[in-house]
Structures are given as C-alpha cells and as structure tokens.
Design an enzyme around this catalytic site. Structure first.
Site, PDB file in Angstrom:
ATOM      1  N   GLU A  78      66.247 -59.143  35.766  1.00 57.95           N
ATOM      2  CA  GLU A  78      65.174 -58.148  35.724  1.00 57.95           C
ATOM      3  C   GLU A  78      63.897 -58.742  35.130  1.00 57.95           C
ATOM      4  O   GLU A  78      62.800 -58.460  35.591  1.00 57.95           O
ATOM      5  CB  GLU A  78      65.613 -56.916  34.919  1.00 57.95           C
ATOM      6  CG  GLU A  78      66.691 -56.097  35.611  1.00 57.95           C
ATOM      7  CD  GLU A  78      66.204 -55.512  36.933  1.00 57.95           C
ATOM      8  OE1 GLU A  78      64.991 -55.375  37.134  1.00 57.95           O
ATOM      9  OE2 GLU A  78      67.066 -55.218  37.782  1.00 57.95           O
ATOM     10  N   TYR A  89      61.008 -49.857  31.772  1.00 59.09           N
ATOM     11  CA  TYR A  89      61.617 -50.265  33.035  1.00 59.09           C
ATOM     12  C   TYR A  89      62.859 -51.130  32.775  1.00 59.09           C
ATOM     13  O   TYR A  89      63.948 -50.868  33.284  1.00 59.09           O
ATOM     14  CB  TYR A  89      60.623 -51.034  33.932  1.00 59.09           C
ATOM     15  CG  TYR A  89      61.380 -51.699  35.053  1.00 59.09           C
ATOM     16  CD1 TYR A  89      61.754 -50.956  36.166  1.00 59.09           C
ATOM     17  CD2 TYR A  89      61.811 -53.021  34.954  1.00 59.09           C
ATOM     18  CE1 TYR A  89      62.534 -51.526  37.168  1.00 59.09           C
ATOM     19  CE2 TYR A  89      62.579 -53.598  35.943  1.00 59.09           C
ATOM     20  CZ  TYR A  89      62.938 -52.848  37.043  1.00 59.09           C
ATOM     21  OH  TYR A  89      63.721 -53.399  38.010  1.00 59.09           O
ATOM     22  N   ASP A 143      59.362 -48.577  38.619  1.00 62.00           N
ATOM     23  CA  ASP A 143      58.501 -49.746  38.814  1.00 62.00           C
ATOM     24  C   ASP A 143      57.547 -49.412  39.970  1.00 62.00           C
ATOM     25  O   ASP A 143      57.507 -48.262  40.429  1.00 62.00           O
ATOM     26  CB  ASP A 143      59.327 -51.014  39.083  1.00 62.00           C
ATOM     27  CG  ASP A 143      60.028 -50.971  40.437  1.00 62.00           C
ATOM     28  OD1 ASP A 143      60.006 -49.910  41.104  1.00 62.00           O
ATOM     29  OD2 ASP A 143      60.594 -52.008  40.840  1.00 62.00           O
TER      30      ASP A 143
END
Ligand code: SF4
Length: 359
Positions: free
Chosen positions: A44, A127, A145
């Site tokens: 991520e 996020y 996002d």
C-alpha cells in the site's frame, strides 16, 4: 433504472454486482495472495503515487531484503532508501522504517488492529490504515483514495468539489463498508473498478457492473464528475549533471541531510536556468569548483518531481585533484546497485551506464 434515489443506486443489487465483477475480473496481484499485514502495508505504501507495474518489481525485492517489521526496524536508513530508490516520494520509505520501529517497540512487532493505533503510526494516514486493517484483518473499516472518490462521485452523483467531495466520499465509503465481514474485498472492489473500468478519462461504462445504477452514466456526466481540482501549472526546470568516471568509479554527490530527497545520491548537479516562477530546486554552482564539464551532452533526459518538469543535460566532466570530499565521493560501479540513488540519477545511469561501462 431511470430516475433513481441515492439509496436505490447504492442498494444491495448494485453492491452484489460490483463484488461479483471483482471476484471474476480482479487482477492477480501478488499482494492479493497474502493476508500478512506487513506485506500488505508495504504494497500500500508503494502503490501510492506509483504505477502497479513498477511496484510489481519493487515489492518482492523489498520483502526479500526486509521480510518483516523487525528486519525493517533494524535496517539503516541508507539501506531502506536504497531499496526504495527509483520509487520517488522518499518520505514514504523513511516513514515505513520509523513506523516499523514503533511497531516493534510498542506493539510487540505486529501491526495494531485498532484504527486509532494504526493512524498514530508515522506515515499511516486514513487510507493506509483502512487498507491494512480491512485487507489483512477484514476489519469493518472504509478507505478512500482517488479511485474510490471517482467511482463514488460518478455512481452516486456528487457535485461537490475537492475537499468537500473527499469528506462526502469518506461518509459514503463508511456507510457502504460491510460490517459483518468482507470490508477488505469490498474496498478492493471499489479501487479495482476505479483503476480498470471507471478510469479518469475513458470510463468503460458499457462493461461496468454499476452501469444500471450509475448517476453519471444516466445523465451523461462522466466527464464532469468528480468535479476536478484545477491543476497547478507545471514548472519547467533545466539542470546539468556532470558525468565523471575514473578506473571503474563514478563521482557522485550526496544530497543534504534534510529537505527533498535528503541524504540520497545523485550525479553532481546544477540548475542552469531559473524556472519561470523562480523556483530553485538545485544550486546554481557545482558542489566543488574543481568540476569542469566539457564537450557535447552525453545524454538529454526528462524527469518530473511533483509539479516540476525537468530537462536534464548530462555532460562529461573533469575534476582536478584525486580526492573527493563531502558531499562528493567516488563510488565503485558495482556498489551503485546498493546505493540510495535519486530517480534522476538512476535514469542517467540507465541511459549511460551500458555505454560507459564498455569503455
Ligand atoms: S457506469 Fe461508467 S461512470 Fe458509472 S461507475 Fe461505471 S464506469 Fe463509472
């Protein structure tokens, strides 16, 4: 469906279709084959501002070098930056290491499962916390996002701008995230649709699982939603880099310990012309007066750093005197691979490395 209420659009039929599409069509990405929070967290962090194709090569190398929180926490900053070199936005790499240290010291070496504790880690925003907790632990948390904002704004019809649209998207994402299992899959389905079908410029509505439920498609508003933030104009910058080789070594320059790309290695670089807005990204003189470029350019490259569009001219140069002192250093070519090089230096090496190595 013609005119439809917001709740009908986001009802269970639409959500079932999106999930069915995701199960059938999702890309087989390596970080989707694991539930290891460490591996997911690294993916991520890398995927922010970076293309999937690039991350596919970096992610396994990074995991091989730093296989868990403890290994990353114990690594030197230089080693972590070297493994990150070329991905850009180097603050992410520093934050990963700092967060790994916190995880080892305060959380027994495992990623915290509570949203608040995850958010308190360096570099972990809403996020990333939502992604790791929902995907690794299937916790009932949302994430937003750019892909998710776009899908939600078009699907459900959001006319708000920028920050207000983002706040709205978080509210919707939280409302839609499954409470009783499946939040990780749901979150990934939304992101996958935004990445593959509901793309910024050419949404493929004919093949979209939400097409029967979508506000933007019904009203032919795909190109208007979400309301775009005006992009700041790019800033043109001209740089010159010095290529100085001797007996299998290259002269490199270490960037200052603070600021942009702190502590990373680059070819000795100067900014040769002020940009239109006067931005001074690099010094106007080489780090040493002993550096003297000569001859025609060896390579001309383009590079981008945030909104700066950079034209780079690499020129052969000489340096008088055998010793190099801070911030300059002679580096053996075989050591370059282990060094935290800037993306621009990597590009120059790719352009010139082969030819120069054969000399
Ligand atoms: S129908 Fe079109 S605009 Fe609507 S969510 Fe699907 S791809 Fe996006």
């Amino acid at each position: 469906m013609t005119k439809s209420s917001h709740s009908q659009r986001s009802g269970s039929a639409a959500r079932r279709r999106l999930l069915a599409w995701f199960r059938a069509e999702q890309r087989d990405l390596p970080w989707r084959r694991t539930r290891d929070p460490y591996a997911i967290w690294i993916s991520e962090a890398m995927l922010q501002q970076t293309r999937v194709e690039t991350v596919l090569s970096y992610w396994p190398r990074f995991l091989a070098r730093f296989p868990d929180f403890a290994a990353l926490a114990a690594a030197s900053e230089d080693d972590v930056l070297a493994a990150w070199s070329g991905l850009g936005y180097y603050r992410r790499a520093r934050s990963l290491r700092a967060a790994a240290q916190r995880i080892v010291e305060e959380h027994g070496g495992t990623f915290p499962r509570e949203l608040e504790a995850a958010r308190a880690l360096p570099g972990v925003g809403p996020y990333t916390a939502g992604a790791v907790l929902s995907i690794a632990f299937d916790a009932p948390v949302a994430l937003v996002d750019g892909n998710v904002v776009r899908v939600l704004a078009r699907w459900l019809g959001c006319e708000l701008e920028h920050a207000a649209a983002l706040r709205w998207a978080w509210g919707e994402a939280e409302r839609l995230a499954p409470r009783a299992g499946g939040a990780g899959e749901w979150n990934q389905a939304l992101m996958e649709l935004g990445a593959r079908v509901c793309t910024p410029r050419a949404p493929d509505c004919a093949n979209c699982p939400l097409r029967e439920h979508c506000f933007a498609r019904e009203h032919a508003r795909q190109s208007e939603l979400p309301r775009a933030k005006p992009r700041p104009a790019p800033i043109e910058v001209e740089l010159e880099c010095a290529w100085i080789e001797r007996r299998g070594e290259l002269l490199l320059e270490r960037r200052p310990p603070t600021g942009r790309m702190a502590g990373m290695w680059q070819l000795p670089t100067v900014q040769v012309a002020a940009s239109a807005d006067g931005a001074q990204l690099f010094p106007t003189r080489y780090a040493s007066d002993r550096i003297a470029p000569y001859g025609e350019p060896l390579a001309e490259l383009r590079h981008a750093i945030t909104r700066h569009r950079i034209a780079v001219c690499v020129r052969a140069a000489r340096v008088s005197g055998a010793q190099a002192s801070e911030p300059l250093a002679w580096v053996a070519r075989e050591r370059l691979v282990d060094l935290a090089l800037t993306g621009m230096a990597r590009k120059a090496l790719r352009a010139l490395g082969g030819a120069q190595a054969q000399k």
